[in-house]
Design a protein around this motif. Structure first.
Motif, PDB file in Angstrom:
ATOM      1  N   LEU B  26      22.446  32.396  38.517  1.00 54.61           N
ATOM      2  CA  LEU B  26      23.384  31.719  39.403  1.00 54.61           C
ATOM      3  C   LEU B  26      24.567  31.147  38.636  1.00 54.61           C
ATOM      4  CD1 LEU B  26      20.934  29.763  41.752  1.00 54.61           C
ATOM      5  CD2 LEU B  26      22.439  31.656  42.406  1.00 54.61           C
ATOM      6  N   ASP B  30      30.432  35.842  37.420  1.00 56.37           N
ATOM      7  CA  ASP B  30      30.251  36.957  38.359  1.00 56.37           C
ATOM      8  C   ASP B  30      30.954  38.215  37.851  1.00 56.37           C
ATOM      9  OD1 ASP B  30      29.850  38.451  40.775  1.00 56.37           O
ATOM     10  OD2 ASP B  30      31.958  38.046  41.213  1.00 56.37           O
ATOM     11  N   VAL B  35      32.519  39.177  46.934  1.00 59.14           N
ATOM     12  CA  VAL B  35      32.287  37.846  47.474  1.00 59.14           C
ATOM     13  C   VAL B  35      31.263  37.989  48.594  1.00 59.14           C
ATOM     14  CG1 VAL B  35      34.612  37.005  46.938  1.00 59.14           C
ATOM     15  CG2 VAL B  35      34.152  38.025  49.161  1.00 59.14           C
ATOM     16  N   SER B 115      26.005  35.043  41.671  1.00 60.70           N
ATOM     17  CA  SER B 115      27.031  34.041  41.361  1.00 60.70           C
ATOM     18  C   SER B 115      28.344  34.384  42.051  1.00 60.70           C
ATOM     19  CB  SER B 115      27.226  33.942  39.849  1.00 60.70           C
ATOM     20  OG  SER B 115      27.527  35.218  39.321  1.00 60.70           O
ATOM     21  N   ARG B 116      28.270  35.218  43.110  1.00 58.54           N
ATOM     22  CA  ARG B 116      29.485  35.595  43.836  1.00 58.54           C
ATOM     23  C   ARG B 116      30.079  34.398  44.573  1.00 58.54           C
ATOM     24  NH1 ARG B 116      25.601  39.311  44.475  1.00 58.54           N
ATOM     25  NH2 ARG B 116      26.042  41.490  44.006  1.00 58.54           N
ATOM     26  N   PRO B 117      31.377  34.353  44.664  1.00 59.54           N
ATOM     27  CA  PRO B 117      31.985  33.299  45.477  1.00 59.54           C
ATOM     28  C   PRO B 117      31.538  33.405  46.926  1.00 59.54           C
ATOM     29  CG  PRO B 117      33.637  34.377  44.104  1.00 59.54           C
ATOM     30  CD  PRO B 117      32.380  35.181  43.991  1.00 59.54           C
ATOM     31  N   LEU B 118      31.491  32.288  47.613  1.00 56.56           N
ATOM     32  CA  LEU B 118      31.055  32.280  49.011  1.00 56.56           C
ATOM     33  C   LEU B 118      32.252  32.078  49.935  1.00 56.56           C
ATOM     34  CD1 LEU B 118      27.910  30.038  48.576  1.00 56.56           C
ATOM     35  CD2 LEU B 118      28.029  32.539  48.694  1.00 56.56           C
ATOM     36  N   LEU B 142      24.358  24.605  44.809  1.00 55.95           N
ATOM     37  CA  LEU B 142      24.910  25.957  44.627  1.00 55.95           C
ATOM     38  C   LEU B 142      26.181  25.859  43.803  1.00 55.95           C
ATOM     39  CD1 LEU B 142      24.707  27.857  48.051  1.00 55.95           C
ATOM     40  CD2 LEU B 142      23.553  28.436  45.900  1.00 55.95           C
ATOM     41  N   ASN B 144      28.303  28.205  43.232  1.00 53.18           N
ATOM     42  CA  ASN B 144      29.274  29.257  43.563  1.00 53.18           C
ATOM     43  C   ASN B 144      30.600  28.688  44.019  1.00 53.18           C
ATOM     44  OD1 ASN B 144      26.476  29.924  43.996  1.00 53.18           O
ATOM     45  ND2 ASN B 144      27.207  31.981  44.466  1.00 53.18           N
ATOM     46  N   ARG B 145      31.651  29.393  43.661  1.00 50.13           N
ATOM     47  CA  ARG B 145      32.971  29.048  44.152  1.00 50.13           C
ATOM     48  C   ARG B 145      33.001  29.267  45.674  1.00 50.13           C
ATOM     49  NH1 ARG B 145      38.714  30.787  41.503  1.00 50.13           N
ATOM     50  NH2 ARG B 145      39.829  29.348  42.883  1.00 50.13           N
ATOM     51  N   GLN B 146      33.797  28.486  46.386  1.00 50.73           N
ATOM     52  CA  GLN B 146      33.834  28.615  47.848  1.00 50.73           C
ATOM     53  C   GLN B 146      35.244  28.902  48.331  1.00 50.73           C
ATOM     54  OE1 GLN B 146      32.217  24.953  49.410  1.00 50.73           O
ATOM     55  NE2 GLN B 146      30.601  24.981  47.848  1.00 50.73           N
TER      56      GLN B 146
END
Lengths: 604, 226
Positions: B26, B30, B35, B115-118, B142, B144-146
């Protein structure tokens, strides 16, 4: 995948529940910014695309073939048949469902109904759709009694003998008579008379008041037809008297109502036969016209409608000819109809295209009187005059056959603009009444003059590019969908005409004497000018163009805008129709190329 | 920008606290370039008291929304369902009973998003909802980038708008403005799919530097009545 994927949208409506499931699980969604190429010409596509939102332009080199909008599918051909022939470019922000090729091919293999969509043969595609677009009979029942064609009232006196009454029925072709007896009015029918003789053994001289009945069931002129149906059912009557303002005006029979619902073209020849004067034919002409709409509503195929219509029109013309033509013309003449009327591809009445050939010169005053009377009568029936003046009224089109042939030769050899069109119209001529051998001879002479003369044929064939705006038409249509210009396409110019004229050219070239375009196509395919496949596709495309043109014509009549009779608005078509139209236009394009190559038209 | 720095430092911190090293992925950078569009349906809008009852996630690779590779799960909540929430998403208790517990679902979900952006509409709410469980399981949030589509939309439409401009960031308004076909709402998958479509369009507009025109509407009488 998305439940949102519309499985009701053709061709997916033919998939089973499980197959839809398989498909849904495999679908992705693609986004294409404006200007991005979705499928490049010459490339194979890995997906079948279904537009969700946005617009995709289909281009062939620099020309725009068509515009695709939501629910349109592309490109079935490149998926099944190999590299795409055209380029697909996103015209605005576009989202598409991406259906993987492998899954689609698998479904094609399993589901024949679905497969039919992907084989570009438009005829099969057409057949795989059942006709769903019928209009109901409801509107008919809500018509008023005065709109029904009923029989006018015939009155006799109560003292008329049974014999005379029968005679009047016979003469007036009317099975129901009103009987005036003092203040009373009764009705007597053919069946009443028969019963009087056969069962009651009445003498022929008995007065009709003894057998008629005076309890008349009637209906008003402005009542609804369904009220008439109810009255017939309630009183167990097959006919009703119709009340007008000043008393009874006619008789409404159950068959008249049936005719209103179902159309009764079989009754019209009888009416034409019984007409006594040109004015009587007018109502027949109106009837022929209203049949078209009814037959269409019933779902009759457009070829059938065209066949019935031209048969009836020809009877009408022949009858009119017999009424008007003086003996000199009747004995020497051949009345012919030409153009679409001659090919039997006419549905809604269009311009008069008719002419007269004479075996020998007739007195000039006979001819002059006949010309005005014949064309004038047709015009009064509602056949508009031909803008190209191809009608009996024009001395060019009503003259002795020998003189006419000199005229034909002039059309062939002189470079005048109207030559090819006149020749084309004449080549489609059929004889309606009189001496068919006159027409036969003239046509043979014309074909002999043109066959093998490549230069003449090429000049003739060149008219196929007369409205070469087919692509331009699609361009404007596409522009319209993105908000510029109009989204209209002229089916006659970009569809029907190129097929009809191209086939006509090849038919002259091959000396084929068939007149209808479909028969000519068959004969040409047999002669090997093109494959049976293309022949089938041409016929289907033509029939499709006729079908949507008929719809446009009926709409134009309904809105009273006759100039719009061959205009189809793409925005008003269903996805299925747009798709079929696209395919049909492709067939036209291919055919046009064949004709152009054969006559080297590109050098002009 | 500041929130991005905060997120990264928070992620570094969480990396140290991570309870189970099997989930170290995580925190890896990425490398897929993809995404994930995410949506949760919940039993209510109170993050502490309410539960997640379904999760849907869809991968987006470049301009392609991979609806053929999706993650969907119905979750059996610990707490009883709030009647008002049932009305919103029409998942009855009986329906979610068929689901699995969030503990069963979470590992699968985490492996799906990596670890993909959400991406989502008001995605921070969904993330906070998930964090509530994640913190209990792995001691982290989490990382992850949002990307919130309403923010992307705001930037394309209302960025540099004069003060006093009426701002409308409702989900339906965005869908209409981008002419993304609306799907029946309050289904996690549909909402994630619509958000994904908004995302690809908005991101492309950013790339092409196209802005969404603002209608200058005259003030309506009703605006002053409240």
């Amino acid at each position: 995948m998305p439940q949102a994927f519309d499985a009701q949208n053709p061709p997916f409506d033919r998939l089973s529940h499980d197959e839809i499931g398989t498909l849904r699980a495999a679908i992705d969604i693609g986004y294409f910014p404006p200007g991005e190429t979705v499928i490049a010409a010459g490339q194979r596509s890995e997906h079948l695309h279904v537009v969700i939102k946005g617009r995709v332009a289909e281009r062939d080199g620099d020309t725009l073939e068509s515009g695709l909008g939501p629910k349109d599918t592309f490109d079935a051909r490149s998926l099944v048949h190999g590299p795409a022939g055209t380029t697909f470019v996103a015209a605005e922000e576009t989202l598409c469902y991406l259906l993987p090729k492998a899954v689609v091919l698998d479904l094609i293999g399993r589901n024949p109904g679905f497969a039919a969509f992907f084989y570009s043969e438009i005829s099969r595609k057409l057949r795989s759709y059942e006709r769903r677009d019928h209009e109901g009979v409801d509107s008919t029942l809500r018509a008023h009694v005065r709109e029904v064609r009923f029989r006018p009232a015939v009155f006799v006196d109560g003292s008329t003998t049974l014999h005379d009454a029968g005679q009047i029925m016979q003469d007036r072709n009317n099975n129901t008579l009103f009987v005036r007896d003092g203040d009373r009015v009764g009705i007597v029918t053919g069946a009443n008379l028969a019963k009087a003789f056969v069962v009651d053994r009445k003498p022929l001289e008995a007065p009709v008041r003894e057998v008629c009945h005076f309890e008349v069931v009637s209906i008003g002129l402005d009542d609804f037809v369904f009220a008439a149906v109810i009255a017939m059912t309630r009183h167990n009557k097959r006919r009703l008297a119709i009340r007008g303002e000043g008393g009874y005006v006619g008789v409404l029979e159950d068959i008249d109502i049936l005719g209103l619902v179902a159309g009764n073209p079989q009754l019209i020849p009888g009416q034409i036969e019984q007409a006594r004067a040109p004015a009587d034919l007018k109502s027949c002409a109106l009837d022929i016209q209203s049949q078209v709409e009814r037959l269409h509503r019933q779902g009759a195929r457009v070829e059938v409608i065209a066949e019935i219509t031209s048969d009836l029109n020809r009877r009408l013309f022949a009858k009119l000819f017999d009424m008007i033509a003086p003996p000199s013309i009747r004995e020497n003449g051949c009345l012919m109809v030409m153009g679409s009327e001659g090919r039997g591809e006419q549905t809604v009445r269009t311009d008069q295209d008719n002419g007269l050939l004479l075996a020998r010169p007739v007195p000039e005053e006979d001819l002059a009187a006949f010309r005005t009377a014949f064309s004038g009568a047709l015009e009064s029936f509602g056949f508009p005059p031909c803008p190209g003046d191809v009608m009996v009224k024009n001395p060019r089109w009503s003259q002795p056959a020998d003189d006419f042939l000199v005229q034909v030769e002039g059309w062939i050899r002189s470079p005048a603009e109207d030559g090819p069109m006149n020749l084309g119209i004449f080549f489609d001529a059929v004889s309606v009444t009189g001496h068919p051998e006159l027409l036969d001879r003239a046509k043979t002479a014309m074909i002999d003059m043109m066959r093998g003369e490549t230069a003449y044929l090429a000049r003739f064939a060149r008219a196929i590019d007369l409205f070469a705006g087919a692509s331009a038409g699609m361009l404007t249509s596409f522009m319209a969908s993105v908000g510029v210009g109009s989204d209209e396409i002229d089916v006659k110019k970009s569809g029907t005409f190129p097929i009809v004229h191209g086939v006509r050219t090849l038919a002259i070239d091959q000396g084929i004497r068939e007149v209808s375009t479909a028969r000519r196509i068959d004969a040409l395919a047999e002669a090997g000018l093109f494959g049976a496949d293309l022949g089938r596709e041409l016929s289907s495309a033509l029939s499709y163009f006729m079908e949507i043109r008929l719809r446009a014509q009926l709409a134009a009549i309904a809105t009273g805008r006759r100039e719009r009779e061959s205009i189809v608005r793409l925005g008003e078509l269903t996805t299925r129709d747009r798709d079929l139209l696209r395919d049909a236009l492709r067939v036209v394009k291919r055919f046009r190329e064949i004709v152009r190559n054969r006559y080297h038209l590109s050098v002009f | 920008m500041r929130s991005e720095i905060l997120r990264r430092s928070r992620a570094l911190f969480d990396r140290m606290l991570l309870a189970d090293n099997a989930y170290a992925f995580l925190f890896e950078p990425d490398e897929t370039g993809e995404v994930v569009s995410l949506d949760c349906e919940t039993s209510g809008f109170n993050i502490l008291a309410d539960d997640v009852i379904s999760i849907a996630a869809i991968k987006i690779r470049g301009n392609r929304i991979l609806t053929s590779e999706t993650f969907r799960a119905l979750i059996r909540p610990g707490a009883a369902m709030d009647v008002s929430a049932i009305k919103v998403h029409q998942l009855r208790e009986a329906d979610v009973k068929l689901g699995r517990t969030i503990r069963e679902v979470m590992p699968e979900f985490l492996r799906f998003i990596g670890s993909r952006p959400l991406v989502g509409y008001w995605v921070s709410f969904d993330v906070r909802m998930i964090n509530k469980y994640l913190f209990g399981m792995l001691n982290i949030n989490l990382p992850n980038r949002q990307y919130d589509v309403s923010e992307l939309y705001y930037e394309r439409k209302y960025g540099k708008a004069p003060p006093g401009t009426e701002i409308d960031l409702r989900y339906a308004a965005i869908a209409e403005d981008l002419s993304v076909p609306m799907l029946p709402q309050h289904d996690a998958f549909n909402d994630a799919l619509v958000a994904a479509q908004m995302y690809v369009i908005l991101r492309d507009m950013q790339k092409r530097n196209v802005r969404i025109p603002r209608q200058r509407t005259a003030p309506r009488a009703g605006d002053f009545s409240v």
